[in-house]
Every structure is written in C-alpha cells, then in structure tokens.
Design a protein around this motif. Structure first.
Motif, PDB file in Angstrom:
ATOM      1  N   GLY A 117       0.914  -1.129   0.106  1.00  0.00           N
ATOM      2  CA  GLY A 117      -0.087   0.040   0.029  1.00  0.00           C
ATOM      3  C   GLY A 117       0.971   1.322   0.049  1.00  0.00           C
ATOM      4  N   ILE A 118       2.000   1.093   0.684  1.00  0.00           N
ATOM      5  CA  ILE A 118       2.868   2.329   0.784  1.00  0.00           C
ATOM      6  C   ILE A 118       3.424   2.753  -0.601  1.00  0.00           C
ATOM      7  CG2 ILE A 118       5.277   3.058   1.480  1.00  0.00           C
ATOM      8  CD1 ILE A 118       4.652   1.212   4.141  1.00  0.00           C
ATOM      9  N   ASP A 119       3.835   1.488  -1.585  1.00  0.00           N
ATOM     10  CA  ASP A 119       4.064   1.735  -2.870  1.00  0.00           C
ATOM     11  C   ASP A 119       3.144   2.424  -3.715  1.00  0.00           C
ATOM     12  OD1 ASP A 119       6.486   0.553  -1.783  1.00  0.00           O
ATOM     13  OD2 ASP A 119       5.972  -1.467  -2.720  1.00  0.00           O
ATOM     14  N   ILE A 120       1.882   1.593  -3.624  1.00  0.00           N
ATOM     15  CA  ILE A 120       0.703   2.231  -4.432  1.00  0.00           C
ATOM     16  C   ILE A 120       0.548   3.484  -4.296  1.00  0.00           C
ATOM     17  CG2 ILE A 120      -1.921   1.852  -4.817  1.00  0.00           C
ATOM     18  CD1 ILE A 120      -1.530  -1.170  -4.098  1.00  0.00           C
ATOM     19  N   HIS A 121       0.392   3.903  -3.144  1.00  0.00           N
ATOM     20  CA  HIS A 121       0.075   5.435  -2.724  1.00  0.00           C
ATOM     21  C   HIS A 121       1.320   6.239  -2.422  1.00  0.00           C
ATOM     22  CE1 HIS A 121      -4.287   4.460  -2.319  1.00  0.00           C
ATOM     23  NE2 HIS A 121      -3.846   3.313  -1.628  1.00  0.00           N
ATOM     24  N   ARG A 122       2.454   5.600  -2.912  1.00  0.00           N
ATOM     25  CA  ARG A 122       3.553   6.389  -3.067  1.00  0.00           C
ATOM     26  C   ARG A 122       3.804   7.335  -1.768  1.00  0.00           C
ATOM     27  NH1 ARG A 122       2.097   7.843  -8.573  1.00  0.00           N
ATOM     28  NH2 ARG A 122       2.978   6.200  -9.936  1.00  0.00           N
ATOM     29  N   LEU A 123       3.856   6.571  -0.799  1.00  0.00           N
ATOM     30  CA  LEU A 123       3.922   7.185   0.492  1.00  0.00           C
ATOM     31  C   LEU A 123       5.167   7.543   1.192  1.00  0.00           C
ATOM     32  CD1 LEU A 123       0.930   5.656   2.350  1.00  0.00           C
ATOM     33  CD2 LEU A 123       0.751   7.658   1.081  1.00  0.00           C
ATOM     34  N   CYS A 124       6.305   6.717   0.660  1.00  0.00           N
ATOM     35  CA  CYS A 124       7.737   6.971   1.157  1.00  0.00           C
ATOM     36  C   CYS A 124       8.420   7.296  -0.061  1.00  0.00           C
ATOM     37  CB  CYS A 124       8.231   5.697   1.783  1.00  0.00           C
ATOM     38  SG  CYS A 124       7.212   5.219   3.472  1.00  0.00           S
ATOM     39  N   GLY A 125       9.550   8.332   0.404  1.00  0.00           N
ATOM     40  CA  GLY A 125      10.216   8.884  -0.605  1.00  0.00           C
ATOM     41  C   GLY A 125      11.515   8.047  -1.119  1.00  0.00           C
ATOM     42  N   SER A 126      11.897   7.245  -0.003  1.00  0.00           N
ATOM     43  CA  SER A 126      13.150   6.253  -0.159  1.00  0.00           C
ATOM     44  C   SER A 126      12.904   4.922   0.070  1.00  0.00           C
ATOM     45  CB  SER A 126      14.347   6.941   0.451  1.00  0.00           C
ATOM     46  OG  SER A 126      14.095   6.974   1.599  1.00  0.00           O
ATOM     47  N   ALA A 127      13.897   4.160   0.037  1.00  0.00           N
ATOM     48  CA  ALA A 127      13.753   2.590   0.397  1.00  0.00           C
ATOM     49  C   ALA A 127      14.012   2.574   1.766  1.00  0.00           C
ATOM     50  CB  ALA A 127      14.818   1.785  -0.551  1.00  0.00           C
ATOM     51  N   GLN A 128      14.934   3.557   2.294  1.00  0.00           N
ATOM     52  CA  GLN A 128      15.171   3.318   3.667  1.00  0.00           C
ATOM     53  C   GLN A 128      13.913   3.882   4.619  1.00  0.00           C
ATOM     54  OE1 GLN A 128      18.103   2.310   5.299  1.00  0.00           O
ATOM     55  NE2 GLN A 128      16.795   2.494   7.296  1.00  0.00           N
ATOM     56  N   GLU A 129      13.281   5.064   3.994  1.00  0.00           N
ATOM     57  CA  GLU A 129      12.133   5.463   4.778  1.00  0.00           C
ATOM     58  C   GLU A 129      10.919   4.193   4.598  1.00  0.00           C
ATOM     59  OE1 GLU A 129       8.867   8.919   4.101  1.00  0.00           O
ATOM     60  OE2 GLU A 129      10.449   9.199   3.008  1.00  0.00           O
ATOM     61  N   ARG A 130      10.910   3.887   3.589  1.00  0.00           N
ATOM     62  CA  ARG A 130       9.838   2.674   3.338  1.00  0.00           C
ATOM     63  C   ARG A 130      10.328   1.483   4.380  1.00  0.00           C
ATOM     64  NH1 ARG A 130       9.375  -2.357   0.567  1.00  0.00           N
ATOM     65  NH2 ARG A 130       7.645  -2.849  -0.367  1.00  0.00           N
ATOM     66  N   ALA A 168      -3.265  -2.606   6.616  1.00  0.00           N
ATOM     67  CA  ALA A 168      -4.486  -1.717   6.820  1.00  0.00           C
ATOM     68  C   ALA A 168      -3.795  -0.255   7.273  1.00  0.00           C
ATOM     69  CB  ALA A 168      -5.405  -2.104   7.618  1.00  0.00           C
ATOM     70  N   LEU A 169      -3.005  -0.272   8.436  1.00  0.00           N
ATOM     71  CA  LEU A 169      -2.439   1.072   8.956  1.00  0.00           C
ATOM     72  C   LEU A 169      -1.267   1.489   8.021  1.00  0.00           C
ATOM     73  CD1 LEU A 169      -2.125  -0.208  12.909  1.00  0.00           C
ATOM     74  CD2 LEU A 169      -3.890   1.171  11.551  1.00  0.00           C
ATOM     75  N   ALA A 170      -0.816   0.879   7.123  1.00  0.00           N
ATOM     76  CA  ALA A 170       0.339   1.267   6.475  1.00  0.00           C
ATOM     77  C   ALA A 170       0.118   2.471   5.838  1.00  0.00           C
ATOM     78  CB  ALA A 170       0.818   0.148   5.448  1.00  0.00           C
ATOM     79  N   VAL A 171      -1.248   2.646   5.301  1.00  0.00           N
ATOM     80  CA  VAL A 171      -1.528   3.972   4.333  1.00  0.00           C
ATOM     81  C   VAL A 171      -2.118   5.063   5.202  1.00  0.00           C
ATOM     82  CG1 VAL A 171      -1.587   2.341   2.092  1.00  0.00           C
ATOM     83  CG2 VAL A 171      -3.630   2.935   3.670  1.00  0.00           C
ATOM     84  N   ASP A 172      -2.033   4.875   6.660  1.00  0.00           N
ATOM     85  CA  ASP A 172      -2.343   5.854   7.404  1.00  0.00           C
ATOM     86  C   ASP A 172      -3.958   6.391   7.273  1.00  0.00           C
ATOM     87  OD1 ASP A 172      -1.733   7.612   9.436  1.00  0.00           O
ATOM     88  OD2 ASP A 172      -0.791   9.284   8.060  1.00  0.00           O
ATOM     89  N   PRO A 173      -4.646   5.246   7.513  1.00  0.00           N
ATOM     90  CA  PRO A 173      -6.309   5.579   7.227  1.00  0.00           C
ATOM     91  C   PRO A 173      -6.841   6.419   8.282  1.00  0.00           C
ATOM     92  CG  PRO A 173      -5.781   3.237   7.844  1.00  0.00           C
ATOM     93  CD  PRO A 173      -4.622   3.859   7.802  1.00  0.00           C
ATOM     94  N   GLU A 174      -8.265   6.700   7.976  1.00  0.00           N
ATOM     95  CA  GLU A 174      -8.956   7.239   8.977  1.00  0.00           C
ATOM     96  C   GLU A 174      -9.850   6.282   9.368  1.00  0.00           C
ATOM     97  OE1 GLU A 174     -10.477   9.991   6.382  1.00  0.00           O
ATOM     98  OE2 GLU A 174      -8.679  11.389   6.561  1.00  0.00           O
ATOM     99  N   PHE A 175     -10.372   5.425   8.360  1.00  0.00           N
ATOM    100  CA  PHE A 175     -11.448   4.649   8.661  1.00  0.00           C
ATOM    101  C   PHE A 175     -11.020   3.211   8.350  1.00  0.00           C
ATOM    102  CE2 PHE A 175     -15.322   2.859   6.423  1.00  0.00           C
ATOM    103  CZ  PHE A 175     -16.101   2.713   7.692  1.00  0.00           C
ATOM    104  N   ILE A 176     -11.647   2.401   8.994  1.00  0.00           N
ATOM    105  CA  ILE A 176     -11.122   0.777   8.941  1.00  0.00           C
ATOM    106  C   ILE A 176     -12.740  -0.080   9.089  1.00  0.00           C
ATOM    107  CG2 ILE A 176      -9.810  -1.434   9.332  1.00  0.00           C
ATOM    108  CD1 ILE A 176      -7.701   0.567  10.579  1.00  0.00           C
TER     109      ILE A 176
END
Ligand code: SF4
Length: 326
Positions: A117-130, A168-176
């Motif tokens: 999900g982090i990749d799909i939504h491009r939430l991290c700028g680098s491999a380390q951050e991911r 589920a939490l990886a993309v920083d959701p508001e609602f689950i």
C-alpha cells in the motif's frame, strides 16, 4: 468524541443475480451513519448482509443503488450518477479481513505485504524510509523487525491478523472496516486482538465499522451497535442501551443467547429461542423479513414492511408490535 459524521450511508442496496430472474437481496435498503472516532458494531447471523454492507460502503463491490458520503464528499450516489474515483479514498478507508491467511499473499514476505500500500500510494520517498515505516508498523502491532522477511505461513493465526492490521495501517487510514477480524482466531487470542484494535483507535484516532456475529465481542468494542437480519437493519442503539434495553424480538433473541454470568442481568432479559433457519435472501418473507421466526408475528407483519423509527434518543428499531412486546 467528536460528533462529526465520517461515513454516511443512505438506502444502500446490494443485489446479486442468482440465475434467471432471481436476485439475492444481500443488502436491502440499509442506512447508517458512523461518527468520527467511534466504533459502530454490526451484528447478525451469517448471510444477514453485514459483510456485504462493509464491502459495499468501501465500494469493493459496486452498490446496486444508494448513496455513500465520506467526510462530507459524496463518493457514490446512484440517483445522481456520482461515482467518485476511489484512489484517494482507498487510502483513507481500509479493511481488515476475517481470514488473515486467505487475505495475505503466501509468496510475499510480510514486509512486502505491508509495503504494498505504501508503494501504491507513493507514501515513502526512499527505500530506507519505506523500510523504517514497515518496521515501525510491525512494532505497532506487536511483531518484531526480524519478522519482516518471513512469509505468512511462518506465523500463527493471531500473528497473521496482526500483519493484516499492519497492512491496513500502512497507508495511514482514518476509517477501517473490521470484517469479522477475530472470528477465525482461537478464543484465547480474540481478546488480545480486540484490545489491540481499541489501543490503535485511541492512539491513531481511527473510526471503525466492526462486523461480527458474536454480540459479546461487538459489545466490548462498540460505542453503538446495529443489528441486521436478512439484508435489513432491525435495531440500532448505543451499546449498553442495546444490550440492556433492546426492543426488537430478533435482538432480544441474540442477547438471550449470550451466556451471562450475572444472574441479575440474566433475569432482566426475557429468553427468546428462535426456531428454524434464516430464510433465503433470494426469496425473503413478505413484510417483515423476521416474521417466519418471530414469536410475536401478526397478520400485519406479512403485509407491510415495518417502519424504521426512533423509540428513544438514538435508539431505532423496525417492528410493528414494539408496544405489545415491550
Ligand atoms: Fe415480529 Fe412483526 Fe415485529 Fe417483525 S414486525 S419483528 S414479525 S412483531
């Protein structure tokens, strides 16, 4: 708790073709609102439409009709032909599935499952951050960093569900939507996972739709509870009100089936034992869907669908004979 509505569902219908002219009315005119920061529990026997309601409001299956408003934005409205692009909402609205094994790709490491999900939504700028984010998520759900390189089959059922929650939490959701997230787990593990959902809600300000067939689990975690029967909502109230002052015969039957340790509480609830099975949603009974199993059914129940009405503040139910029954 804030009183702002995060999710509003109006007249949601989800019909599936069932061969020939037949349709399964899995969700048949359900309306509900979930406040920001609350947990709305949804209960009912299997086949009552609770899981389909959760998936339809996320548009994982496109609803047949109705309206869905998320955080003030209409994301689906069949009447006005509104079908919002879901990319942004897929991030904000997540789901945790019932069977943690079936929902995790066995060929992917747990780190990559969480990272997808982090990749799909491009939430991290680098491999380390991911990587840092994945490790921090593992920690959040009570797993350790070495486990990032392992595969789902190396985990126990409870641990796999923790991976499902981290994903589920990886993309920083508001609602689950928590879709029977503990039903497949050992009873000894269920409480741990439910407690974790509660802790995460406190920490992250999450809003949940918590679906389960076990009323005692739903009662533990929910602020309010909705009860479904054969595609329709039959009662909705704040949790304690629903448990101690339910008015609908179906809810009363579910409550009387909970083993109660306290005899005082047990005496307050009149025991109702239902006979028979839930009828098929392809051919539901006319009028009130519950009438074929209801000990209070009258002729009117076969003729007219009962209205959804407020019986006391915030307590709603649909039954023709509430005054006689209560
Ligand atoms: Fe029972 Fe009639 Fe009420 Fe339905 S409307 S729950 S059948 S009394």
């Amino acid at each position: 708790m804030e009183e702002k509505i995060l999710v509003q569902v109006d007249h949601l219908k989800q019909y599936f073709p069932a061969g020939g002219k037949k349709v399964v009315k899995a969700v048949d005119d359900v309306s509900l609102a979930i406040k920001k920061g609350e947990t709305l529990g949804l209960v009912g026997e299997s086949g009552c439409g609770k899981t389909t309601t959760g998936r339809s409001l996320l548009r994982l299956v496109e609803p047949t009709s109705g309206k869905i408003v998320y955080d003030g934005e209409t994301i689906f409205d069949s009447e006005n032909n509104i079908k919002k692009d879901m990319v942004e909402y897929r991030r904000r609205m997540q789901i945790v599935f019932q069977d943690p094994y079936a929902s995790l790709d066995p060929r992917m490491t747990v780190g990559d499952i969480i990272g997808e999900g982090i990749d799909i939504h491009r939430l991290c700028g680098s491999a380390q951050e991911r990587r840092d984010r994945i490790l921090s998520l593992l920690k959040t759900v009570g797993l350790n960093s070495e486990q990032a390189n392992r595969y789902p089959h190396e985990f126990s059922g409870g641990q796999r569900q923790r991976v499902g929650i981290a994903r589920a939490l990886a993309v920083d959701p508001e609602f689950i939507v928590c879709d029977e997230p503990v039903s497949a787990l050992d009873v000894s593990i269920q409480a741990q996972v439910v407690n974790m959902f509660e802790d995460l809600q406190q920490k992250l300000g999450l809003t949940y739709l918590f679906i389960a067939h076990d009323l005692s689990i739903v009662n533990h975690i929910s602020d309010r509870i909705g009860v479904m029967y054969l595609g329709r909502m039959v009662e909705l109230a704040p949790s304690d009100e629903l448990i101690f002052h339910s008015v609908h015969p179906y809810t009363k039957s579910l409550i009387s089936a909970i083993p109660i340790a306290d005899p005082k509480t047990a005496r307050q609830s009149k025991r109702i034992v239902l006979s028979g099975e839930v009828p098929s949603p392809v051919n539901p009974p006319s009028g009130c869907h519950f009438r074929t199993r209801c000990p209070y059914a009258t002729a009117e129940c076969a003729e007219r669908e009962p209205e959804w009405r407020e019986v006391s503040k915030g307590h709603f139910a649909a039954c023709h004979n509430l005054e006689k029954i209560n």
